[in-house]
Design an enzyme around this catalytic site. Structure first.
Site, short mmCIF file in Angstrom:
data_model
loop_
_atom_site.label_atom_id
_atom_site.label_comp_id
_atom_site.label_asym_id
_atom_site.label_seq_id
_atom_site.Cartn_x
_atom_site.Cartn_y
_atom_site.Cartn_z
N LYS A 37 -98.87 1.88 65.96
CA LYS A 37 -99.86 2.40 66.91
C LYS A 37 -99.32 2.30 68.32
O LYS A 37 -99.40 3.25 69.10
CB LYS A 37 -101.16 1.58 66.80
N LYS A 50 -88.11 -21.27 68.19
CA LYS A 50 -88.10 -21.63 66.77
C LYS A 50 -86.92 -20.95 66.07
O LYS A 50 -86.69 -19.76 66.27
CB LYS A 50 -89.42 -21.16 66.16
N LYS A 66 -84.79 -16.06 61.47
CA LYS A 66 -83.87 -14.92 61.33
C LYS A 66 -84.32 -13.76 62.20
O LYS A 66 -83.52 -12.95 62.61
CB LYS A 66 -83.65 -14.53 59.87
P1 ADP Z 1 -87.69 -16.87 59.22
O1 ADP Z 1 -88.54 -17.28 60.40
O2 ADP Z 1 -86.26 -17.19 59.45
O3 ADP Z 1 -87.93 -15.44 58.81
P2 ADP Z 1 -89.29 -17.47 56.96
O4 ADP Z 1 -90.49 -16.97 57.66
O5 ADP Z 1 -88.73 -16.68 55.81
O6 ADP Z 1 -88.14 -17.78 58.01
O7 ADP Z 1 -89.63 -18.96 56.48
C1 ADP Z 1 -89.41 -19.50 55.19
C2 ADP Z 1 -89.88 -20.93 55.21
O8 ADP Z 1 -89.10 -21.73 56.14
C3 ADP Z 1 -91.33 -21.10 55.67
O9 ADP Z 1 -91.94 -22.10 54.86
C4 ADP Z 1 -91.24 -21.56 57.09
O10 ADP Z 1 -92.32 -22.38 57.47
C5 ADP Z 1 -89.94 -22.36 57.10
N1 ADP Z 1 -89.30 -22.27 58.42
C6 ADP Z 1 -88.73 -21.17 58.96
N2 ADP Z 1 -88.20 -21.43 60.18
C7 ADP Z 1 -88.43 -22.75 60.42
C8 ADP Z 1 -88.12 -23.64 61.52
N3 ADP Z 1 -87.45 -23.22 62.59
N4 ADP Z 1 -88.52 -24.93 61.44
C9 ADP Z 1 -89.18 -25.37 60.34
N5 ADP Z 1 -89.50 -24.59 59.29
C10 ADP Z 1 -89.14 -23.30 59.31
#
Ligand code: ADP
Ligand code: TRP
Length: 330
Positions: free
Chosen positions: A119, A201, A204
């Site tokens: 959007k 944080k 990826k």
């Molecule tokens: P990304 O942010 O790299 O795409 P995902 O969303 O696929 O990672 O996260 C997969 C798992 O890893 C989730 O349970 C998420 O809470 C945990 N996680 C991702 N990044 C972090 C971080 N920087 N610190 C702690 N836990 C994380």
């Protein structure tokens, strides 16, 4: 009766240190609890919503499998499988789809976010949305409900999906009587959010990650890239606002952490802190990395472990699916 604790990781990227600290490490701890039967799987069909390069996709799937095993998941104790090796999940997905209001999918956060972006960009609202993305939560509900899961350990972003699984289960139960167990999510509230190279944080999506099993040289290079300020070596520094220190705390022993804290207060050069961080991280990761590389070099070993796991999963899934099909009149 043991409680079932189930979680999946989709193979859409390399596992990084944040995933390890925030998701995999706590899940490995839970798998050791005697009262729990852990079912951990590679959500490859979920990954297919995004990854459309066959070679990359296969490698990413093997990568997730090798990661769990290298970090100590015991496939004899846990049920460890590839989602796509358990066809019962997809049969159930269709049945559940027939109990999933379309409006519920419209509200699922991943789909909603794409619509919002479209959007903003003045594009068709559904631009770039395949039906895999749209129905993603139904497949996830089938993952969870087919194994009579009690607890789903997930990151915050997945809470809504577990709630959707409960909603779908209730809709079905309302029609056919108590069939599905209503799962609870468990968020790892107390695990740290690991910062990435830039201090945000580690994710990826921000391109600021340290992949868990990067080789030594690259690990060193990445650590050297971590953002610091321009204070001179002799200036006292605040450990609690330092990315390097936050990372150090996750991998060093208590005594080492205290020592580094004192050195921060006295004054220490960033170069020296980076060397020390590399030392502890590397020694922590050295053995699992070796195991990971070994496994990645023998995909047949991974296939064998995963297929055995899928047999165990199907032994649970098939009789329950039969019951469900009977209930609906199939
Ligand atoms: P990304 O942010 O790299 O795409 P995902 O969303 O696929 O990672 O996260 C997969 C798992 O890893 C989730 O349970 C998420 O809470 C945990 N996680 C991702 N990044 C972090 C971080 N920087 N610190 C702690 N836990 C994380
Ligand atoms: N959707 C989850 C994620 O993106 C992965 C996943 C698929 C999952 N099926 C699941 C997690 C079932 C827990 C339970 O991280």
């Amino acid at each position: 009766m043991k409680k079932t604790i189930l979680t999946g990781i989709k193979p859409t990227g390399k596992i990084h240190l944040g995933n390890y600290i925030g998701a995999i490490k706590p899940a490995l701890e839970l798998a050791k609890v005697e009262d729990y039967q852990a079912a951990y799987f590679i959500a490859d069909y979920h990954g297919l919503t995004k990854i459309h390069d066959a070679y990359e996709f296969r490698q990413l799937s093997y990568g997730i499998a090798a990661t769990w095993l290298a970090l100590g998941l015991d496939p004899e104790k846990a049920i460890f499988y590839r989602q796509s090796d358990v066809p019962e999940i997809f049969e159930l997905t269709w049945i559940l789809a027939c109990f999933s209001p379309k409006g519920l999918m419209n509200r699922a956060h991943a789909y909603k976010a794409i619509v919002e972006n479209n959007k903003q960009a003045d594009k068709d609202v559904d631009f770039g949305v395949n039906m895999g993305i749209f129905t993603y939560p139904i497949l996830m509900a089938a993952d969870i409900l087919l194994f009579k899961t009690n607890i789903v350990p997930v990151g915050k972003d997945q809470v809504q999906h577990v709630e959707i699984a409960r909603d779908i289960a209730e809709s079905f139960n309302n029609v056919y009587g108590e069939t599905f167990l209503l799962p609870e999510y468990q968020i790892q509230e107390d695990t740290a959010v690991l910062p990435g190279l830039d201090g945000r944080k580690m994710s990826k999506s921000y391109n600021n990650t340290i992949p868990l099993f990067e080789d030594e040289k690259k690990l060193k290079k990445l650590i050297n890239k971590i953002k610091t300020d321009s204070l001179p070596p002799e200036a006292p520094k605040d450990p609690d606002s330092s990315i390097l220190f936050s990372l150090y705390q996750e991998f060093a022993a208590l005594k080492e952490i205290e020592e580094l804290r004192m050195q921060y207060e006295k004054g220490i050069g960033w170069g020296e802190v980076k060397q020390e961080l590399f030392r502890v991280m590397n020694s922590y990761l050295e053995q699992p990395r070796e195991k990971y590389n070994e496994l990645m070099a023998s995909p047949e070993v991974l296939d064998d472990i995963l297929l055995k796991g899928a047999e165990k999963a199907r032994a649970v899934a098939a009789p329950f699916l039969k019951e469900i099909k009977k209930k609906v009149g199939l």
